[in-house]
Design an enzyme around this catalytic site. Structure first.
Site, short mmCIF file in Angstrom:
data_model
loop_
_atom_site.label_atom_id
_atom_site.label_comp_id
_atom_site.label_asym_id
_atom_site.label_seq_id
_atom_site.Cartn_x
_atom_site.Cartn_y
_atom_site.Cartn_z
CG ASP A 479 -2.17 0.75 1.13
OD1 ASP A 479 -2.30 1.49 0.14
OD2 ASP A 479 -3.03 0.63 2.02
CG ASP A 549 -9.43 2.57 -0.36
OD1 ASP A 549 -8.99 1.42 -0.57
OD2 ASP A 549 -8.81 3.43 0.29
C1 DGJ Z 1 -5.85 1.93 1.82
C2 DGJ Z 1 -6.24 0.66 1.12
O1 DGJ Z 1 -6.73 0.95 -0.15
C3 DGJ Z 1 -7.23 -0.09 1.98
O2 DGJ Z 1 -7.69 -1.22 1.30
C4 DGJ Z 1 -6.58 -0.44 3.28
O3 DGJ Z 1 -5.53 -1.34 3.05
C5 DGJ Z 1 -6.07 0.81 3.96
N1 DGJ Z 1 -5.27 1.62 3.09
C6 DGJ Z 1 -5.29 0.47 5.19
O4 DGJ Z 1 -4.71 1.55 5.77
#
Ligand code: DGJ
Length: 732
Positions: A479, A549
């Site tokens: 990430d 997300d």
């Molecule tokens: C952003 C990601 O897109 C989410 O799926 C998740 O992993 C969060 N970060 C965690 O902080």
């Protein structure tokens, strides 16, 4: 595939399966764009299109008007400062402070294969004699600069891949202020500009506008390709649809700052350029040194956007993604982020794993919050030590328990970041990108590690690798939850601070290259606060990228339509999540969520121990559905049938196997309509002489009927209802 040079005509011709790209040398000096379009078997007469016989004439015939020539000639690689006032690709400053540059033709090479770009992701041939490359050499003797323009084609692809290398052959330092990677200079045929844009949780929506006089562009100076704009641009002929019309597209194989610009000029011409954004960029090129600019994939389609998409999909599947998972089903995963956020422990995760196993799920992914003292997003990034209060016995103990439940194990990490509240920051505050004397700009309470510095890259790599060596981890979700700001590095002198944005990206690439070299069987999924770094650069390292997300099935329709415009479905991270959806609060049927996620990698983002019994039962059906259809989704040809973004009522896409024997049609009725019984959909890409059987009821349809006359989808009662139709060819 063919690449040749005709000395008499001074013309280079590159042929792909169905396209030709022609370049001409005018006045033995100027490298001009002649043609990009449908394949030309016979090019007689084409030289006239360089217009060198028209006023203002080439400089050897009319030196007094050289400036007019420079400002009208269709340049293959325009430089700044000697009379071409349109958007340039190259600006180089000398020690004396001058910026003018005029690289002129000095020779060429044509060779088999395609060189890899040092430290950068790039498309590659998988077999010998599968690619050919033209390298045009240009020089500016005045400043001692050599410019290599590379064009590569593949035997099985319709793309032309371009890149640029600069070499300082002089004895003085040069300062590169701008080096773009590709330019397409053409007549403007009333083109429209197609781009992908959006925001966090709303990435890659298709947008278009007319190319009127002036400059129109998309860009990112966020240090990543971004949620907001995408390193893609296409010029489309008026009236272009999925199936008809001319499309000229460029896509940048890079994950940092970019610019893409289309400029409509005074003589009804249009120039499209793409490359590293020059803002905040300056590269010091010492005598003897070279700089390689990332590559741009150019695609021309004379059959609308659909053919363009399939050209990109095939190229990326065959010549960009390297994972052993590329042609395999990905394990169906369940990720605990939307299930628990930071509030979890071993027992909670094992409960999820146990229940998941019963439903056919194959891997548990532990998301953010397992390290340091991270119970919210305000601490611990950089301290990659397991939080034993949550996970007693450490990572291995958890992994072993999950494995004993029969699931694979995946782990979330954010290796590029550092929290001010972390042991790492307290020990190495200088390892965060920052400008001395200026308070750094926080985003999600965190700073960005200075990956331009090799010692920081080494440290980060060792931390990641130590974790991966400590337990049997099958998957990593990498990430990156903020953009870059305060881009200053203590690792480089003041004169090289303009290199840091690009060096940062090179640091990320170096880290991921090391990771997949040491752990070749690891399934890597890139992610950046959802889909802020969904680009071909990252795809070179990971076969899948988290799309967004926003997991709401209806919001996902536009996000996945825009993403699938360029990327094969097998790389789009898509999961079923719980309702009301955590981002938009919408309720959608569980089946629809499954059908939409099936168009990607497929998985779950929910607490399976807490959902209703009927949803849990549906997961069992969906995991079977995934195994049945994913090979087709992964390998098949994608066709867009209808877009909710246009008709405001329904969405529909189709995947057809390459032998045209199997078809999967997904239909989503977004909004119900009164007084409406059925809708006719025309399928695409089938065998017109084939006979197809609909799995659901055994009904038979000829390929011709399905494509020309149509297939009736009955209306459903209610919004957000979806349907999957699977056809197989049968003997007549
Ligand atoms: C952003 C990601 O897109 C989410 O799926 C998740 O992993 C969060 N970060 C965690 O902080």
């Amino acid at each position: 595939m063919r690449v040749e040079y005709n000395e008499k005509e001074n013309i280079f011709q590159l042929d792909t399966k169905t396209t030709s790209y022609l370049i001409g040398i005018a006045d033995h000096k100027y490298i001009g764009h002649i043609y990009y379009g449908k394949k030309l078997a016979d090019r007689r007469g084409i030289g006239a299109l360089l217009r060198t016989e028209e006023p203002p004439y080439v400089p050897s015939q009319n030196l007094r008007e050289k400036c007019s020539f420079m400002d009208t000639f269709p340049m293959e690689y325009p430089a700044w400062g000697v009379g071409d006032y349109r958007e340039s690709c190259l600006m180089v400053r000398t020690e004396e402070g001058h910026r003018a540059c005029e690289p002129v033709y000095a020779g060429y090479r044509i060779f088999d294969g395609k060189p890899q770009l040092d430290g950068l992701p790039s498309t590659f041939p998988t077999e010998e004699n599968e690619a050919k490359t033209l390298e045009i050499v240009c020089t500016d003797a005045c400043i001692g600069l050599k410019v290599l323009l590379r064009y590569s084609v593949f035997e099985d692809s319709d793309a032309v891949i371009r890149s640029v290398t600069l070499i300082n052959e002089g004895d003085k330092t040069l300062y590169i202020e701008k080096v773009l990677s590709a330019c397409l200079d053409m007549d403007n045929e009333d083109f429209e500009l197609l781009t992908l844009s959006g925001s966090w949780a709303r990435e890659r929506h298709m947008t278009s506008c007319p190319v009127t006089c002036g400059k129109h562009g998309v860009s990112s100076v966020r240090g990543e390709s971004s949620h907001q704009e995408h390193p893609f641009m296409a010029l489309t002929a008026p009236g272009t649809t999925q199936d008809y019309g001319a499309v000229y597209a460029m896509h940048f194989v890079y994950s940092g700052n970019f610019m893409a610009m289309a400029e409509a000029g005074q003589f009804d011409s249009v120039r499209m350029v793409m490359g590293i954004h020059p803002e905040g960029f300056e590269w010091v090129l010492m005598p003897g040194a070279s700089f390689v600019a990332p590559e741009v994939v150019c695609v021309y389609s004379d059959e609308g956007l659909g053919k363009m998409s399939r050209t990109f999909h095939d190229l990326y599947r065959e010549h960009l993604i390297r994972s052993p998972y590329l042609h395999k089903n990905r394990p169906i995963l369940i990720n605990n982020w939307e299930a628990t956020y930071f509030d979890f422990n071993t027992e909670k995760l094992v409960d999820i794993a146990r229940e998941a196993k019963k439903a056919g799920i194959e891997m548990l992914v532990m998301d953010d919050g397992w390290f340091g003292h991270r119970n919210s997003d305000d601490s611990s990034l950089g301290d990659w030590i397991v939080n034993e209060e949550k996970l007693p016995g450490g990572l291995k103990a958890l992994v072993d328990r999950v494995k004993s439940e029969g699931l694979m194990f995946g782990l979330w990490m954010e290796p590029e970041m550092i929290s001010p509240d972390s042991k790492l920051y307290r020990a190495h505050p200088d390892w965060a990108l920052h400008i001395p004397g200026r308070t750094g700009t926080l985003s999600r309470c965190q700073y960005v590690l200075d990956l331009s510095r090799p010692e920081v890259v080494d440290y980060v790599y060792e931390r990641i690798a130590t974790i991966l060596r400590s337990a049997d981890i099958d998957y990593v979700k990498w990430d990156m939850n903020r953009q870059l700001s305060d881009v200053g590095s203590l690792g480089f002198p003041s004169g090289q601070q303009g290199e840091i944005f690009h060096r940062y990206v090179l640091g990320v690439y170096a880290l991921q290259e090391r990771l997949i070299s040491e752990f070749p069987r690891l399934l890597l999924e890139n992610c950046s606060g959802g889909g802020a770094r969904f680009d071909p650069g990252m795809l070179y390292y990971s076969p899948q990228i988290w799309c967004s997300d926003d997991t709401d099935a209806i919001e996902r329709l536009a996000i996945q339509e825009g993403t699938a415009l360029l990327y094969p479905l097998c790389c789009m991270g898509a999961h079923v999540s719980d309702c009301p959806n955590h981002t938009v609060g919408r309720m959608t049927p569980f089946a629809t969520r499954g059908h939409v996620a099936l168009a990607g990698t497929f998985g779950y983002e929910l607490d399976i121990t807490k959902i209703s019994e009927s949803d849990r039962e549906q997961i069992k059906e969906q995991t079977l559905m995934y195994h049945k259809y994913h090979p087709l989704v992964r390998e098949g040809d994608y066709y867009r049938i209808a877009s909710w973004q246009h008709n405001h009522l329904y969405d529909c896409w189709e995947v057809v196997s390459s032998n045209r024997r199997e078809v999967l049609l997904t239909y989503v009725q977004v909004l119900a309509q009164a007084n409406f019984k059925s809708r006719k959909l025309r399928l695409k890409g089938l065998d017109p002489n084939g006979l197809y059987r609909l799995e659901e009821n055994g009904a038979l349809y000829s390929g011709q009927v399905l494509m020309s006359a149509g297939f009736l989808v009955k209306r459903s009662f209610g919004d957000f209802v979806s349907h999957l139709f699977h056809f197989e060819q049968v003997e007549a």
